[in-house]
Design an enzyme around this catalytic site. Structure first.
Site, PDB file in Angstrom:
ATOM      1  CG  ASP A   6      -2.602   0.650   1.332  1.00 26.05           C
ATOM      2  OD1 ASP A   6      -2.249   1.450  -0.438  1.00 26.05           O
ATOM      3  OD2 ASP A   6      -2.933   1.721   2.302  1.00 26.05           O
ATOM      4  CG  HIS A  23       0.701   2.360  -9.393  1.00 26.78           C
ATOM      5  ND1 HIS A  23       0.088   1.538  -8.247  1.00 26.78           N
ATOM      6  CD2 HIS A  23      -0.647   2.947  -9.713  1.00 26.78           C
ATOM      7  CE1 HIS A  23      -1.736   1.836  -8.165  1.00 26.78           C
ATOM      8  NE2 HIS A  23      -1.597   2.959  -9.088  1.00 26.78           N
ATOM      9  CG  LEU A 117       9.365 -17.426  -3.020  1.00 23.52           C
ATOM     10  CD1 LEU A 117       9.349 -17.155  -1.682  1.00 23.52           C
ATOM     11  CD2 LEU A 117      10.247 -15.792  -3.853  1.00 23.52           C
TER      12      LEU A 117
END
Length: 228
Positions: A6, A23, A117
């Site tokens: 955020d 972004h 991962l």
């Protein structure tokens, strides 16, 4: 580890830049976080990339975000694969454009056997929608006779979620100072530890990631049991 990324818009606004720059800088923080997760032995990393509610944002912002996602899938997957990282995407793909759905499917197939991962991206995702969909699937199983009503258990419910074969997060990190989970992994976060950071997502570093892990290590996790 799960992260609500955020603060992109606020980071851009504070610098007099368009939101897309926030972004774009946020994608660099994603790269940093993936590297930090691997160094710290994290096996599953789930990132809240785009919520079901985010579709209500201005059309241009949504288009810009989808453009970044498209470029990420085209440019980064080879590197993820080279580094033994598996990509998974959870959420409602029917809302995404056809070419992005195709890129996601190709990326998931290419990295499916990687083991270092699991990078889980939540795109067009909403926790309530996920739970509603899971309940509908269980109802269909009961209606077809595949499952008896008294066979509906927590484990059976979890098998119908998007994250059926992904362990529940131990730790949730949210950046930007907000202290809410915003319809993210509502079922899965039942016993997770929460760490809220004031840092805006584009400024998130490996040090912030380590700080959150250190705080997690100090928590006394009892999973509903009483302390000694």
């Amino acid at each position: 580890v799960a992260i609500i990324m955020d603060g992109n818009g606020r980071w851009a606004r504070a610098r007099g830049l368009p939101k897309i720059e926030g972004h774009r800088q946020g994608t660099e923080a994603v790269r940093t976080t993936i590297e930090a997760a691997i160094r710290n032995g994290v096996r599953y990393l789930t990132l809240y990339g785009f919520s079901s509610e985010n579709w209500n944002r201005p059309r241009k912002e949504v288009d810009d975000i989808m453009g970044l996602l498209r470029r990420y899938l085209i440019s980064e997957i080879a590197e993820l694969h080279q580094n033994n990282i598996r990509l998974r995407v959870i959420g409602d793909r029917t809302q995404l454009s056809g070419d992005i759905v195709r890129l996601i499917a190709e990326s998931e197939a290419q990295t499916a056997k990687n083991t270092k991962l699991d990078l889980v991206l939540a795109l067009s995702y909403g926790g309530r929608d996920e739970i509603t969909t899971a309940a509908r699937r269980l109802g269909e199983k009961v209606q077809s006779g595949e499952l008896a009503p008294n066979g509906i258990t927590g484990d059976e419910f979890a098998k119908c979620l998007h994250t059926a074969d992904v362990p529940d997060p131990d730790l949730l990190i949210r950046t930007s100072g907000e202290k809410r989970i915003s319809n993210f992994l509502l079922w899965q976060l039942a016993y997770a530890e929460f760490v809220f950071l004031d840092t805006l997502w584009p400024e998130f570093t490996a040090e912030h990631f380590g700080q959150a892990l250190s705080e997690f290590g100090l928590r006394d996790r009892r999973f509903g049991a009483s302390g000694t």
